[in-house]
Design a protein around this motif. Structure first.
Motif, mmCIF file in Angstrom:
data_model
loop_
_atom_site.group_PDB
_atom_site.id
_atom_site.type_symbol
_atom_site.label_atom_id
_atom_site.label_comp_id
_atom_site.label_asym_id
_atom_site.label_seq_id
_atom_site.Cartn_x
_atom_site.Cartn_y
_atom_site.Cartn_z
ATOM 1 N N ALA A 79 0.847 -1.188 0.000
ATOM 2 C CA ALA A 79 0.000 0.000 0.000
ATOM 3 C C ALA A 79 0.886 1.242 0.000
ATOM 4 C CB ALA A 79 -0.905 -0.002 1.227
ATOM 5 N N ASP A 80 0.411 2.295 -0.602
ATOM 6 C CA ASP A 80 1.165 3.540 -0.701
ATOM 7 C C ASP A 80 1.214 4.229 0.668
ATOM 8 O OD1 ASP A 80 2.314 5.955 -1.309
ATOM 9 O OD2 ASP A 80 0.764 6.599 -2.725
ATOM 10 N N PRO A 81 2.390 4.369 1.278
ATOM 11 C CA PRO A 81 2.481 5.019 2.594
ATOM 12 C C PRO A 81 1.937 6.442 2.599
ATOM 13 C CG PRO A 81 4.523 3.865 2.086
ATOM 14 C CD PRO A 81 3.696 3.859 0.829
ATOM 15 N N ALA A 82 1.989 7.111 1.466
ATOM 16 C CA ALA A 82 1.481 8.478 1.411
ATOM 17 C C ALA A 82 -0.030 8.518 1.637
ATOM 18 C CB ALA A 82 1.829 9.118 0.070
ATOM 19 N N GLN A 83 -0.740 7.453 1.265
ATOM 20 C CA GLN A 83 -2.187 7.402 1.467
ATOM 21 C C GLN A 83 -2.558 7.098 2.911
ATOM 22 O OE1 GLN A 83 -3.443 4.562 -1.710
ATOM 23 N NE2 GLN A 83 -4.825 6.212 -2.270
ATOM 24 N N PHE A 84 -1.725 6.298 3.573
ATOM 25 C CA PHE A 84 -2.076 5.805 4.903
ATOM 26 C C PHE A 84 -1.284 6.471 6.029
ATOM 27 C CE2 PHE A 84 -3.151 2.534 1.843
ATOM 28 C CZ PHE A 84 -4.438 2.189 2.224
ATOM 29 N N GLY A 85 -0.324 7.295 5.685
ATOM 30 C CA GLY A 85 0.483 7.957 6.694
ATOM 31 C C GLY A 85 1.660 7.145 7.171
ATOM 32 N N GLY A 86 1.856 5.979 6.572
ATOM 33 C CA GLY A 86 2.936 5.079 6.955
ATOM 34 C C GLY A 86 2.724 3.728 6.314
ATOM 35 N N ASP A 87 3.411 2.722 6.830
ATOM 36 C CA ASP A 87 3.289 1.360 6.284
ATOM 37 C C ASP A 87 2.064 0.664 6.852
ATOM 38 O OD1 ASP A 87 5.634 1.455 4.737
ATOM 39 O OD2 ASP A 87 6.871 0.928 6.472
ATOM 40 N N LEU A 88 1.180 0.212 5.970
ATOM 41 C CA LEU A 88 0.034 -0.592 6.352
ATOM 42 C C LEU A 88 0.513 -2.034 6.497
ATOM 43 C CD1 LEU A 88 -3.103 -0.374 6.735
ATOM 44 C CD2 LEU A 88 -3.294 -1.131 4.349
#
Length: 203
Positions: free
Chosen positions: A185-194
């Protein structure tokens, strides 16, 4: 409380974002027909679509959330689907014991996007782990930010969370088969590593 307000837009804002990755968390529970699984915090019930068929018609899904707004939307989801194997309980993690839940133990615990937001997360973990039967599976589905970015701060503000918490550490210390997988998952979307972290409680 904030999550009562957040519940008004939660599904529209986040369901499509997390939905592709929830199956990895539910699969890590290794649920079988007739299992009893605790989903805390259950939010609006976004994992129910996966948990209900995983435990089958003789199993039970117990959804627990401290937000009445979230619980109301979870109940609507249950009513629309006609699930009679889902029970909802209004409680926080500290209250999630046998007396409040009406069961002595569960075969699986799913804690999705929870421990990074709960105030006393370590005590919450201990309470949930106590509810897990020996041989049961505990799964964390959450986000970790090793470095805090502007996206991290935005997610933390909205979710009232601390993404720097390494909430998998107590699980790692207790489970010989512990594993942690960072999802694509894109860390930029989730604020970090999902990620999905999981382990089996010793017998």
């Amino acid at each position: 409380m904030w999550y009562d307000l957040f519940s008004l837009v939660y599904d529209r804002a986040l369901e499509d974002l997390y939905a592709p990755f929830r199956p990895a968390a539910v699969e890590a529970l290794h649920l079988t027909e007739g299992a009893r699984v605790l989903d805390l915090p259950c939010g609006t019930g976004q994992s129910f679509d996966l948990l209900v068929p995983a435990v089958g018609p003789s199993g039970t899904v117990i959804g627990v959330d401290a937000s009445r707004g979230m619980q109301r939307r979870a109940q609507r989801r249950v009513d629309r689907a006609g699930w009679d194997t889902v029970s909802l309980v209004h409680a926080d993690a500290a209250e999630a014991g046998p007396a409040r839940l009406g069961v002595e133990g569960v075969d699986g615990v799913l804690c999705a996007l929870g421990l990074t937001a709960l105030p006393d997360w370590e005590a919450a973990f201990e309470r949930l782990f106590e509810m897990l039967r020996p041989g049961g599976r505990f799964v964390l589905f959450d986000v970790h930010a090793a470095e805090r970015t502007k996206e991290t701060r935005s997610v933390e503000l909205v979710a009232r969370a601390d993404l720097s918490r390494e909430v998998w550490r107590p699980l790692e210390a207790r489970c010989a088969d512990f594993s942690r997988e960072v999802l694509p998952a894109d860390p930029a979307q989730f604020g970090g590593d999902l990620y999905v972290a999981s382990g089996t409680k010793a017998g």
